[in-house]
Design a protein around this motif. Sequence first.
Motif, mmCIF file in Angstrom:
data_model
loop_
_atom_site.group_PDB
_atom_site.id
_atom_site.type_symbol
_atom_site.label_atom_id
_atom_site.label_comp_id
_atom_site.label_asym_id
_atom_site.label_seq_id
_atom_site.Cartn_x
_atom_site.Cartn_y
_atom_site.Cartn_z
ATOM 1 N N PRO A 113 -15.517 -1.575 40.935
ATOM 2 C CA PRO A 113 -15.082 -1.159 39.732
ATOM 3 C C PRO A 113 -14.687 0.217 39.120
ATOM 4 O O PRO A 113 -14.892 1.030 39.874
ATOM 5 N N GLY A 114 -14.063 0.325 38.197
ATOM 6 C CA GLY A 114 -13.591 1.649 37.805
ATOM 7 C C GLY A 114 -13.903 1.967 36.299
ATOM 8 O O GLY A 114 -14.334 0.984 35.339
ATOM 9 N N VAL A 115 -13.555 3.157 35.886
ATOM 10 C CA VAL A 115 -13.484 3.457 34.447
ATOM 11 C C VAL A 115 -12.323 2.894 33.725
ATOM 12 O O VAL A 115 -11.323 3.203 34.009
ATOM 13 N N PRO A 116 -12.510 2.017 32.695
ATOM 14 C CA PRO A 116 -11.199 1.302 31.913
ATOM 15 C C PRO A 116 -10.726 2.284 31.093
ATOM 16 O O PRO A 116 -11.295 3.184 30.358
ATOM 17 N N ALA A 117 -9.620 1.978 30.831
ATOM 18 C CA ALA A 117 -8.593 2.857 29.870
ATOM 19 C C ALA A 117 -9.214 3.055 28.284
ATOM 20 O O ALA A 117 -9.483 3.945 27.880
ATOM 21 N N HIS A 159 -5.868 0.430 42.064
ATOM 22 C CA HIS A 159 -5.442 -0.223 40.843
ATOM 23 C C HIS A 159 -5.842 1.072 39.700
ATOM 24 O O HIS A 159 -6.755 1.454 39.715
ATOM 25 N N SER A 160 -5.068 1.087 38.782
ATOM 26 C CA SER A 160 -5.350 1.991 37.678
ATOM 27 C C SER A 160 -6.525 1.265 36.853
ATOM 28 O O SER A 160 -6.414 -0.110 36.749
ATOM 29 N N GLY A 161 -7.395 2.117 36.046
ATOM 30 C CA GLY A 161 -8.577 1.878 34.972
ATOM 31 C C GLY A 161 -9.475 0.797 35.838
ATOM 32 O O GLY A 161 -9.885 1.342 36.986
ATOM 33 N N ASP A 162 -9.741 -0.248 35.317
ATOM 34 C CA ASP A 162 -10.637 -1.422 36.172
ATOM 35 C C ASP A 162 -10.129 -2.445 36.316
ATOM 36 O O ASP A 162 -9.284 -2.985 35.630
ATOM 37 N N PRO A 163 -10.453 -3.208 37.568
ATOM 38 C CA PRO A 163 -9.573 -4.495 37.978
ATOM 39 C C PRO A 163 -9.766 -5.690 37.135
ATOM 40 O O PRO A 163 -8.902 -6.534 37.287
ATOM 41 N N VAL A 191 5.446 4.746 23.787
ATOM 42 C CA VAL A 191 5.966 3.581 24.230
ATOM 43 C C VAL A 191 4.979 2.778 25.161
ATOM 44 O O VAL A 191 5.180 1.661 25.354
ATOM 45 N N ARG A 192 4.310 3.614 26.149
ATOM 46 C CA ARG A 192 3.594 3.012 27.056
ATOM 47 C C ARG A 192 2.292 3.897 27.600
ATOM 48 O O ARG A 192 1.953 4.987 27.156
ATOM 49 N N THR A 193 1.516 3.272 28.486
ATOM 50 C CA THR A 193 0.417 4.065 28.793
ATOM 51 C C THR A 193 -0.446 4.445 27.599
ATOM 52 O O THR A 193 -1.076 5.572 27.706
ATOM 53 N N ALA A 194 -0.733 3.733 26.701
ATOM 54 C CA ALA A 194 -1.389 3.897 25.593
ATOM 55 C C ALA A 194 -2.295 2.527 25.263
ATOM 56 O O ALA A 194 -2.024 1.737 25.521
ATOM 57 N N VAL A 195 -3.486 3.044 24.514
ATOM 58 C CA VAL A 195 -4.342 1.930 23.678
ATOM 59 C C VAL A 195 -4.384 2.221 22.338
ATOM 60 O O VAL A 195 -4.369 3.479 21.892
ATOM 61 N N PHE A 218 -10.318 -3.973 46.415
ATOM 62 C CA PHE A 218 -9.635 -3.770 45.008
ATOM 63 C C PHE A 218 -10.548 -2.551 44.307
ATOM 64 O O PHE A 218 -11.676 -2.895 44.025
ATOM 65 N N ILE A 219 -9.957 -1.297 44.200
ATOM 66 C CA ILE A 219 -10.488 -0.262 43.716
ATOM 67 C C ILE A 219 -9.878 0.083 42.373
ATOM 68 O O ILE A 219 -9.021 0.138 42.200
ATOM 69 N N GLY A 220 -10.902 0.200 41.284
ATOM 70 C CA GLY A 220 -10.483 0.884 40.170
ATOM 71 C C GLY A 220 -10.296 2.188 40.121
ATOM 72 O O GLY A 220 -11.352 2.996 40.532
ATOM 73 N N ALA A 221 -9.162 2.686 39.976
ATOM 74 C CA ALA A 221 -8.921 4.226 40.146
ATOM 75 C C ALA A 221 -9.293 5.165 38.747
ATOM 76 O O ALA A 221 -9.272 6.345 38.820
#
Length: 260
Positions: free
Chosen positions: A108-112, A80-84, A218-222, A5-8
Amino acid sequence: MTVYFIGAGPGAADLITLRGARTLASCGVCLYAGSLVPRELLAECPPEARLIDTAQLDLDAITAELVRAHEEGHDVARLHSGDPSVFSAVAEQMRRLDAAGVPYEVVPGVPAFAAAAAALKRELTVPTVGQTVILTRVAQRATPMPEGEDLATLGRSGALLVLHLAAMYVDRVVAELLPHYGADCPAAVVAMASRPDELVLRGTLADIADQVKAAGVVRTAVIMVGRTLGAEQFRDSHLYSATRERPHASCDGTAPTDGL
């Protein structure tokens, strides 16, 4: 064989970790979320790798592909996007692999939220202003929040709140947080963090909802809400203070480790 499981990362292809890129390059099968993972990352896969977009697959179908690849003797990259570790739906996949006896590891990956903080050029923890960050989301019909994790309850802490999957509910977010943070509390929204179409909105609880709706986010936002977003006059940390006692280097010549 092993499922990885790779954080992209949050969006930019070059924000995948070195370990993630090396692992991706070694796997004969790659399952990726086509709507979220940058396609440039797929170039890291071996030329002969089997690539499977999971955007239209349910959990059973995804699990079947993972098990099939394992039985065929392939290492599998589950990208997976972000971090798992947060909001990734990895836990339910791990549970299925445990039941099937398929080994897996997590890269792990860089989280959003980290990419959003970078876009805002802000440290989320500031001495004497805020030292706590809460990652959360809002209740939806499909996935309700556990008892005690509603925004009104979390807002009583006064901590910096980072909300994922909440942009389309920004009016509700503002309404529930206003009594605890006040209309003048700094707020920000970062959409498509780290991508070429990144959008950064800065404001307060009084105006951030109008900004979000005007921008059509509306999406892909923090969404971030908290006093540290606007902190300017604060005490320097003790870490680099001139008054802090610093031990000498150890006898083997290595420098001591910084401490908080």
